[in-house]
Design a protein around this motif. Structure first.
Motif, PDB file in Angstrom:
ATOM      1  N   VAL A   1      78.647  83.320 -35.696  1.00 36.94           N
ATOM      2  CA  VAL A   1      78.067  83.309 -34.604  1.00 36.94           C
ATOM      3  C   VAL A   1      76.476  82.628 -34.672  1.00 36.94           C
ATOM      4  N   CYS A   2      76.047  82.596 -36.169  1.00 34.21           N
ATOM      5  CA  CYS A   2      74.803  82.209 -35.929  1.00 34.21           C
ATOM      6  C   CYS A   2      75.092  80.619 -36.617  1.00 34.21           C
ATOM      7  N   GLY A   3      76.122  80.015 -37.185  1.00 31.90           N
ATOM      8  CA  GLY A   3      76.729  79.086 -37.729  1.00 31.90           C
ATOM      9  C   GLY A   3      76.914  77.864 -36.198  1.00 31.90           C
ATOM     10  N   VAL A   4      77.647  78.573 -35.287  1.00 31.97           N
ATOM     11  CA  VAL A   4      77.586  77.768 -34.403  1.00 31.97           C
ATOM     12  C   VAL A   4      76.269  77.634 -33.226  1.00 31.97           C
ATOM     13  N   TRP A   5      75.644  79.293 -32.757  1.00 33.83           N
ATOM     14  CA  TRP A   5      74.463  79.167 -32.406  1.00 33.83           C
ATOM     15  C   TRP A   5      73.418  77.700 -32.752  1.00 33.83           C
ATOM     16  N   PHE A   6      73.186  77.924 -34.176  1.00 32.20           N
ATOM     17  CA  PHE A   6      72.253  76.980 -35.031  1.00 32.20           C
ATOM     18  C   PHE A   6      72.017  75.402 -34.207  1.00 32.20           C
ATOM     19  N   LEU A   7      73.888  75.315 -34.287  1.00 38.62           N
ATOM     20  CA  LEU A   7      74.495  73.975 -34.193  1.00 38.62           C
ATOM     21  C   LEU A   7      74.152  73.771 -32.717  1.00 38.62           C
ATOM     22  N   ALA A   8      74.649  74.354 -32.106  1.00 41.03           N
ATOM     23  CA  ALA A   8      74.951  74.362 -30.353  1.00 41.03           C
ATOM     24  C   ALA A   8      73.455  73.906 -30.087  1.00 41.03           C
ATOM     25  N   ARG A   9      72.645  74.861 -30.360  1.00 34.88           N
ATOM     26  CA  ARG A   9      71.162  75.131 -29.543  1.00 34.88           C
ATOM     27  C   ARG A   9      70.415  74.867 -30.935  1.00 34.88           C
ATOM     28  N   PRO A  10      69.717  74.102 -31.695  1.00 32.23           N
ATOM     29  CA  PRO A  10      69.309  73.719 -32.388  1.00 32.23           C
ATOM     30  C   PRO A  10      67.749  74.200 -32.369  1.00 32.23           C
ATOM     31  N   ARG A  11      67.290  74.051 -30.964  1.00 34.13           N
ATOM     32  CA  ARG A  11      65.998  74.506 -30.539  1.00 34.13           C
ATOM     33  C   ARG A  11      65.725  75.778 -29.707  1.00 34.13           C
ATOM     34  N   SER A  12      67.296  76.898 -29.761  1.00 30.86           N
ATOM     35  CA  SER A  12      66.673  77.811 -29.735  1.00 30.86           C
ATOM     36  C   SER A  12      65.823  78.675 -30.444  1.00 30.86           C
ATOM     37  N   LYS A  13      64.758  78.959 -28.833  1.00 31.46           N
ATOM     38  CA  LYS A  13      63.863  80.416 -29.469  1.00 31.46           C
ATOM     39  C   LYS A  13      64.019  81.789 -29.545  1.00 31.46           C
ATOM     40  N   ALA A  14      65.991  81.962 -29.627  1.00 32.02           N
ATOM     41  CA  ALA A  14      66.367  83.586 -29.159  1.00 32.02           C
ATOM     42  C   ALA A  14      66.118  83.735 -31.185  1.00 32.02           C
ATOM     43  N   ILE A  15      65.833  85.315 -30.997  1.00 31.45           N
ATOM     44  CA  ILE A  15      65.896  85.470 -32.638  1.00 31.45           C
ATOM     45  C   ILE A  15      67.443  86.296 -32.985  1.00 31.45           C
ATOM     46  N   ALA A  16      67.796  86.771 -32.292  1.00 28.49           N
ATOM     47  CA  ALA A  16      69.254  87.189 -32.473  1.00 28.49           C
ATOM     48  C   ALA A  16      69.479  86.424 -33.788  1.00 28.49           C
ATOM     49  N   PRO A  17      70.304  85.278 -33.394  1.00 30.29           N
ATOM     50  CA  PRO A  17      71.052  84.251 -34.450  1.00 30.29           C
ATOM     51  C   PRO A  17      70.372  84.213 -35.840  1.00 30.29           C
ATOM     52  N   VAL A  18      68.800  84.484 -36.211  1.00 29.28           N
ATOM     53  CA  VAL A  18      67.833  84.205 -37.202  1.00 29.28           C
ATOM     54  C   VAL A  18      68.090  85.903 -37.532  1.00 29.28           C
ATOM     55  N   TRP A  19      68.126  87.067 -37.144  1.00 30.82           N
ATOM     56  CA  TRP A  19      68.484  88.311 -37.102  1.00 30.82           C
ATOM     57  C   TRP A  19      69.750  88.191 -37.881  1.00 30.82           C
ATOM     58  N   VAL A  20      70.927  88.222 -37.159  1.00 27.32           N
ATOM     59  CA  VAL A  20      72.289  87.465 -37.735  1.00 27.32           C
ATOM     60  C   VAL A  20      72.859  86.659 -39.178  1.00 27.32           C
ATOM     61  N   TYR A  21      71.608  86.085 -39.240  1.00 30.57           N
ATOM     62  CA  TYR A  21      72.001  85.018 -40.218  1.00 30.57           C
ATOM     63  C   TYR A  21      70.951  85.609 -41.685  1.00 30.57           C
ATOM     64  N   THR A  22      69.959  86.063 -41.073  1.00 27.71           N
ATOM     65  CA  THR A  22      69.572  86.604 -42.535  1.00 27.71           C
ATOM     66  C   THR A  22      70.047  87.923 -43.241  1.00 27.71           C
TER      67      THR A  22
END
Length: 146
Positions: free
Chosen positions: A53-74
């Motif tokens: 989830v966070c890996g694909v999100w970070f790759l697909a939307r590296p400029r995203s301001k969404a906090i959800a993938p950051v929480w998942v990463y953490t």
């Protein structure tokens, strides 16, 4: 942006390695001495899902301001760091940290703990970046006219 892309690539690679090693993952996780039985495959599946989830999100939307993938990463980073720290403190022998499943195996050592600590430090940077991107808030923030 670069940090998210690098972490995205790392987490996708970890997830792929674990996914193709899924049958071995319960044994790898069992070596940490925290989960066994049905808990080990469930933890493996949760880790893989979170990494994807966070890996694909970070790759697909590296400029995203969404906090959800950051929480998942953490959460995923913490889910790897906590068992590693306690296993190391207890002196358990973990021959394969499991970060990439059965691939790129390394034994649990202080070096793995440093890697885990760096992942958690990056989480702090990601949160700080997300906070800056969302702008000021709270009592000192400018409010619109009435």
């Amino acid at each position: 942006m670069v940090l998210r892309s690098v972490l995205g690539a790392l987490f996708v690679a970890m997830a792929v390695g674990q996914l193709v090693s899924f049958r071995q993952m319960p044994g790898i996780l069992d070596a940490y001495g925290l989960v066994s039985g049905p808990g080990a495959p469930a933890l493996a599946a949760a880790l893989i899902a979170g990494e994807l989830v966070c890996g694909v999100w970070f790759l697909a939307r590296p400029r995203s301001k969404a906090i959800a993938p950051v929480w998942v990463y953490t959460a995923v980073s913490g889910a790897w760091a906590l068992p590693a720290v306690q296993a190391y403190a207890r002196g358990l022998t973990v021959t394969n940290c499991g970060c990439f499943g059965r691939y790129l195996a390394q034994r649990l050592s202080w070096f793995v703990l440093v890697q885990d600590a760096l992942l958690l430090c990056y989480a702090v940077l990601l949160f700080r970046g997300a906070r800056k991107a969302s702008g000021p808030s709270g009592p000192t923030a400018k409010r619109g006219s009435r």
